[in-house]
Write an enzyme that holds these catalytic residues in place. Structure first.
Site, mmCIF file in Angstrom:
data_model
loop_
_atom_site.group_PDB
_atom_site.id
_atom_site.type_symbol
_atom_site.label_atom_id
_atom_site.label_comp_id
_atom_site.label_asym_id
_atom_site.label_seq_id
_atom_site.Cartn_x
_atom_site.Cartn_y
_atom_site.Cartn_z
ATOM 1 N N SER A 121 0.872 -1.184 0.000
ATOM 2 C CA SER A 121 0.000 0.000 0.000
ATOM 3 C C SER A 121 0.903 1.226 0.000
ATOM 4 C CB SER A 121 -0.900 0.013 1.241
ATOM 5 O OG SER A 121 -1.783 -1.078 1.216
ATOM 6 N N LYS B 22 -7.249 1.646 -2.570
ATOM 7 C CA LYS B 22 -6.788 1.218 -1.237
ATOM 8 C C LYS B 22 -6.768 2.401 -0.271
ATOM 9 C CE LYS B 22 -5.232 -1.069 2.194
ATOM 10 N NZ LYS B 22 -3.978 -1.831 2.255
ATOM 11 N N LYS C 243 0.482 5.320 8.230
ATOM 12 C CA LYS C 243 1.128 5.548 6.944
ATOM 13 C C LYS C 243 0.095 5.714 5.841
ATOM 14 C CE LYS C 243 2.136 2.194 4.523
ATOM 15 N NZ LYS C 243 1.535 1.403 3.413
#
Length: 289
Positions: free
Chosen positions: A94, A169, A237
């Site tokens: 990701s 995502k 993140k």
């Protein structure tokens, strides 16, 4: 198929295991003691990313962040140095949708095909081969990748061109992060008001407030069971990727930014390696509870 697999963390280990069990020839880079069992299953250990991809039909990356992907792809002894012409690079990490487009161009210049294919479903989804996989790339790349992806996941969607999988995502992580915050706030309020949080959760399930997160993460919050399925540090993140994308696109995503700040606080309190359901601890700290 002959596959180079790089990134054997909590998610990558079971994913690589499924590919080995399906009969693929899997070359593994970054094997540590915790992933040694994959070699015993039939995987081959590779000393470098370049070695892992030599002669491969496909390369799968499952790495923590954008700089890690760049280093593995284009650093010394990296994937690009050993990538066979026509081989498919599937990035299941990701990372930044913007950087993904650049990585795809550089991979194609090295003679490879590209598919970004980040996943949702956490450790349980990886272990049960039930991941949701969001893909970005050409029809050709997707068709080549799909049999491999079906070994690791259940819901597999080609969202659009290169970068679209990573964009999907980021959207997923916004929804998950904000919903975890909402459930954490609701259960914090329930407890402070003198109601049993477990019974409040029970009462809400089945109504409009119901969700997988209320079911799974709500129970973790009540049980204080924060062994990581997906660490707060990694989710932070992803929220940072969302905030960065909002800035680049001149978007107002105020609640996304709020959850990012709460996750900053959680990491600052030493909770970064706990499951993201542990965000309730941060809310309680802020409330003096």
């Amino acid at each position: 198929m002959k596959i180079g697999f790089i990134g054997l963390g909590v998610m990558g280990r079971p994913m690589a295991g499924h590919l080995i069990e399906a009969g693929h020839e899997v070359s593994l880079h970054r094997v540590k003691d915790v992933s040694r069992f994959l070699v015993e299953k039939g995987g081959a250990e590779a000393a470098s990313a370049r070695a892992a991809v030599e002669g491969a039909d496909a390369v799968i990356l499952m790495l923590p962040d954008t700089p890690d992907v760049e280093a593995v792809l284009f650093g010394e002894d990296g994937v690009a140095e050993g990538l066979p012409r026509g081989a498919l690079v599937i990035d299941m990490s990701s990372i930044s949708p913007v950087a993904t487009k650049d990585f795809a161009k550089r991979t194609e210049a090295a003679g490879g095909l590209w598919l970004d294919a980040p996943v949702s479903g956490g450790q349980a989804g990886a272990e049960n081969a039930a991941l949701t996989i969001m893909c970005g790339g050409s029809d050709e790349a997707f068709a080549m990748a799909k049999p491999l992806l079906e070994t690791m996941g259940k819901r597999i969607t080609l969202v659009g061109g290169v970068g679209a999988g990573q964009a999907a995502k980021v959207c997923n992580q916004i929804i998950v992060g904000l919903t975890i915050q909402a459930v954490a706030e609701a259960l914090t309020l329930a407890e402070a008001a003198g109601a049993d949080p477990a019974m409040v959760r029970e009462a809400l399930m089945g109504g409009f407030a119901d969700s997988t997160i209320l079911n799974v993460h709500g129970k973790r919050m009540i049980d204080k069971a924060f062994e990581p399925g997906f660490r707060i540090g990694l989710h932070r993140k992803d929220m940072s990727l969302a905030v960065d994308a909002a800035r680049a696109l001149d978007l107002a995503l105020p609640n996304t930014a709020t959850v990012q700040h709460l996750m900053n606080a959680a990491v600052g309190h030493g909770d970064g390696d706990l499951d993201h359901a542990a965000l309730i601890r941060t809310l309680k700290d802020l409330s003096g509870r």
